[in-house]
Design a protein around this motif. Structure first.
Motif, PDB file in Angstrom:
ATOM      1  N   PHE A  10      -8.393  34.871  15.475  1.00 44.55           N
ATOM      2  CA  PHE A  10      -7.413  34.207  14.935  1.00 44.55           C
ATOM      3  C   PHE A  10      -7.018  34.691  13.725  1.00 44.55           C
ATOM      4  N   THR A  11      -5.745  34.865  12.955  1.00 48.48           N
ATOM      5  CA  THR A  11      -5.291  35.263  11.816  1.00 48.48           C
ATOM      6  C   THR A  11      -4.699  34.026  11.049  1.00 48.48           C
ATOM      7  N   VAL A  12      -4.944  33.661   9.838  1.00 42.06           N
ATOM      8  CA  VAL A  12      -4.219  32.426   9.344  1.00 42.06           C
ATOM      9  C   VAL A  12      -4.050  32.454   7.947  1.00 42.06           C
ATOM     10  N   ASP A  13      -3.078  31.852   7.453  1.00 44.11           N
ATOM     11  CA  ASP A  13      -2.889  31.463   5.994  1.00 44.11           C
ATOM     12  C   ASP A  13      -3.388  30.090   5.836  1.00 44.11           C
ATOM     13  N   SER A  14      -3.635  29.900   4.522  1.00 37.92           N
ATOM     14  CA  SER A  14      -4.184  28.614   4.219  1.00 37.92           C
ATOM     15  C   SER A  14      -3.275  27.340   4.486  1.00 37.92           C
ATOM     16  N   ASP A  15      -1.921  27.660   4.483  1.00 36.13           N
ATOM     17  CA  ASP A  15      -0.875  26.315   4.961  1.00 36.13           C
ATOM     18  C   ASP A  15      -1.182  26.306   6.526  1.00 36.13           C
ATOM     19  N   TYR A  16      -1.810  27.250   7.220  1.00 38.33           N
ATOM     20  CA  TYR A  16      -1.794  27.015   8.477  1.00 38.33           C
ATOM     21  C   TYR A  16      -3.128  26.713   9.182  1.00 38.33           C
ATOM     22  N   LEU A  17      -4.092  26.226   8.100  1.00 36.94           N
ATOM     23  CA  LEU A  17      -5.361  25.805   8.549  1.00 36.94           C
ATOM     24  C   LEU A  17      -5.412  24.620   9.610  1.00 36.94           C
ATOM     25  N   PRO A  18      -4.626  23.349   9.186  1.00 36.00           N
ATOM     26  CA  PRO A  18      -4.475  22.517  10.215  1.00 36.00           C
ATOM     27  C   PRO A  18      -4.100  22.646  11.494  1.00 36.00           C
ATOM     28  N   HIS A  19      -3.182  23.618  11.698  1.00 37.63           N
ATOM     29  CA  HIS A  19      -2.733  24.033  12.905  1.00 37.63           C
ATOM     30  C   HIS A  19      -3.732  24.860  13.730  1.00 37.63           C
ATOM     31  N   PHE A  20      -4.565  25.785  13.109  1.00 34.27           N
ATOM     32  CA  PHE A  20      -5.417  26.611  13.358  1.00 34.27           C
ATOM     33  C   PHE A  20      -6.629  25.746  14.188  1.00 34.27           C
ATOM     34  N   ALA A  21      -7.113  24.792  13.205  1.00 30.73           N
ATOM     35  CA  ALA A  21      -8.058  23.924  13.578  1.00 30.73           C
ATOM     36  C   ALA A  21      -7.709  23.027  14.775  1.00 30.73           C
ATOM     37  N   SER A  48     -14.779  24.909   0.882  1.00 34.41           N
ATOM     38  CA  SER A  48     -14.707  23.540   1.483  1.00 34.41           C
ATOM     39  C   SER A  48     -14.104  23.774   3.109  1.00 34.41           C
ATOM     40  N   ASP A  49     -12.941  24.516   2.966  1.00 35.63           N
ATOM     41  CA  ASP A  49     -12.376  24.706   4.216  1.00 35.63           C
ATOM     42  C   ASP A  49     -13.184  25.629   5.072  1.00 35.63           C
ATOM     43  N   LYS A  50     -13.958  26.273   4.838  1.00 36.05           N
ATOM     44  CA  LYS A  50     -15.037  27.260   5.599  1.00 36.05           C
ATOM     45  C   LYS A  50     -15.870  26.236   6.323  1.00 36.05           C
ATOM     46  N   PHE A  51     -16.425  25.411   5.441  1.00 32.00           N
ATOM     47  CA  PHE A  51     -17.567  24.242   5.982  1.00 32.00           C
ATOM     48  C   PHE A  51     -16.436  23.447   6.887  1.00 32.00           C
ATOM     49  N   LYS A  52     -15.613  23.049   6.745  1.00 35.03           N
ATOM     50  CA  LYS A  52     -14.983  22.004   7.796  1.00 35.03           C
ATOM     51  C   LYS A  52     -14.651  22.881   8.935  1.00 35.03           C
ATOM     52  N   ILE A  53     -14.161  24.004   9.050  1.00 32.37           N
ATOM     53  CA  ILE A  53     -14.020  24.804  10.258  1.00 32.37           C
ATOM     54  C   ILE A  53     -15.395  25.031  10.998  1.00 32.37           C
ATOM     55  N   ASN A  54     -16.154  25.371  10.197  1.00 32.83           N
ATOM     56  CA  ASN A  54     -17.667  25.751  10.572  1.00 32.83           C
ATOM     57  C   ASN A  54     -18.350  24.351  11.517  1.00 32.83           C
ATOM     58  N   LYS A  55     -17.708  23.146  10.856  1.00 35.48           N
ATOM     59  CA  LYS A  55     -18.257  21.797  11.609  1.00 35.48           C
ATOM     60  C   LYS A  55     -17.802  21.715  12.975  1.00 35.48           C
ATOM     61  N   ILE A  56     -16.617  22.042  13.426  1.00 36.42           N
ATOM     62  CA  ILE A  56     -16.030  22.160  14.657  1.00 36.42           C
ATOM     63  C   ILE A  56     -16.867  23.158  15.478  1.00 36.42           C
ATOM     64  N   CYS A  57     -16.986  24.301  15.218  1.00 47.91           N
ATOM     65  CA  CYS A  57     -17.571  25.310  15.765  1.00 47.91           C
ATOM     66  C   CYS A  57     -19.183  24.848  16.137  1.00 47.91           C
ATOM     67  N   ILE A 260      -9.417  12.793  13.775  1.00 40.47           N
ATOM     68  CA  ILE A 260     -10.590  11.926  14.237  1.00 40.47           C
ATOM     69  C   ILE A 260     -12.140  12.347  14.012  1.00 40.47           C
ATOM     70  N   PHE A 261     -11.906  13.561  14.424  1.00 39.53           N
ATOM     71  CA  PHE A 261     -13.290  14.154  14.399  1.00 39.53           C
ATOM     72  C   PHE A 261     -13.654  14.618  12.653  1.00 39.53           C
ATOM     73  N   TYR A 262     -12.515  14.651  11.941  1.00 40.88           N
ATOM     74  CA  TYR A 262     -12.861  14.899  10.718  1.00 40.88           C
ATOM     75  C   TYR A 262     -13.066  13.520   9.915  1.00 40.88           C
ATOM     76  N   VAL A 263     -12.450  12.457  10.259  1.00 45.90           N
ATOM     77  CA  VAL A 263     -12.436  11.315   9.641  1.00 45.90           C
ATOM     78  C   VAL A 263     -13.871  10.397  10.107  1.00 45.90           C
ATOM     79  N   VAL A 264     -14.498  10.676  11.061  1.00 46.46           N
ATOM     80  CA  VAL A 264     -15.870  10.415  11.567  1.00 46.46           C
ATOM     81  C   VAL A 264     -16.754  11.024  10.726  1.00 46.46           C
TER      82      VAL A 264
END
Length: 269
Positions: A10-21, A48-57, A260-264
């Motif tokens: 994937f390639t992404v700008d910071s403003d597209y991170l929610p859609h990438f996730a 912080s965003d690296k950490f959040k994406i890695n959580k999903i992975c 929901i995943f991030y809220v939890v």
């Protein structure tokens, strides 16, 4: 097949991170049996965003490899309101990803089924496999051969070895810079011009583009065939209130799951 790593770029700008996730979550949920290595090209990303994406992975036992590219290397290239420098990042897939093959996905997609059959297509004799883009025909200006079709670059199964050996990245960047007057869809036009028909055509189910749903032949096709990858092409996106895409609900189904995943997990993205 769990031990086989499916490499996804994937390639992404910071403003597209929610859609990438959202795209990433849909990939994992519909491909539980597969083992993924996720490669993310970006120009800037916070710890912080690296950490959040890695959580999903980590949740889906996937490897995450984030590569930060310097935007200075892309100066002088065509960009527009709809297209950004990050569109060119995917041209560096063969430089940073080991092996012979990877699947590139835009961030404005939803993976709606298994990508196993797509990934395992034999592309040894082609630069890539993709789906035709029926919304654009610029053959004469780009110098395409009469029988060459124009593909959409939002979903591409890449033959990294062939791309690497033939220095396609340099040829595309040079074409975009020297033929800027014929470029409309930035690197996509450049790729089509340089590859010039030497790609494997995939069924439309692997890149269901928004324009297709307006054409009777494609809309009838998708009444009987479930799209594996829904690609929200064009300037109107499903996260916009005015968007009326028939698969808008698919995007929000997975977006809500990410929320929901991030809220939890007490994180937000």
């Amino acid at each position: 097949m769990k031990n086989l790593k499916y490499k996804i770029l994937f390639t992404v700008d910071s403003d597209y991170l929610p859609h990438f996730a959202t795209a990433l979550y849909s990939l994992f949920l519909n491909n539980i049996s597969l083992h993924f290595e996720i490669v993310l090209f970006t120009a800037k990303i916070s710890e912080s965003d690296k950490f959040k994406i890695n959580k999903i992975c980590l949740k889906y036992d996937a490897i995450l490899n984030i590569i930060v590219l310097d935007e200075k290397h892309f100066e002088g290239l065509i960009i527009s309101k709809h297209f950004k420098v990050s569109n060119y990042f995917r041209l560096y897939a063969a430089d940073f990803i080991d092996g012979d093959k990877c699947l590139y996905l835009d961030s404005d997609v939803i993976i709606n089924g298994s990508i196993k059959n797509l990934y395992e297509q034999d592309i040894q004799n082609f630069y890539l496999a993709a789906v035709e883009d029926p919304a654009y025909n610029n053959h004469k200006e780009l110098g395409l051969k009469p029988n060459a079709k124009y593909f959409n670059s939002g979903v591409m199964l890449l033959n990294l070895k062939k791309l690497r050996d033939n220095r396609i990245r340099d040829k595309v960047l040079n074409f975009v810079k020297t033929k800027s007057n014929v470029i409309k869809y930035v690197d996509q036009c450049g790729l089509n011009a340089v590859i010039n028909g030497d790609w494997l055509e995939l069924n439309a189910e692997y890149n269901c583009q928004s324009y297709m749903l307006l054409k009777s032949n494609f809309s009838n096709y998708f009444k009987s065939i479930r799209p594996v990858i829904i690609h929200y092409t064009g300037s109107s996106k499903p996260w916009q209130f005015s968007n009326i895409h028939p698969f808008k609900y698919k995007y929000w189904y997975y977006r809500v799951k990410v929320i929901i995943f991030y809220v939890v997990n007490r994180e937000l993205i």
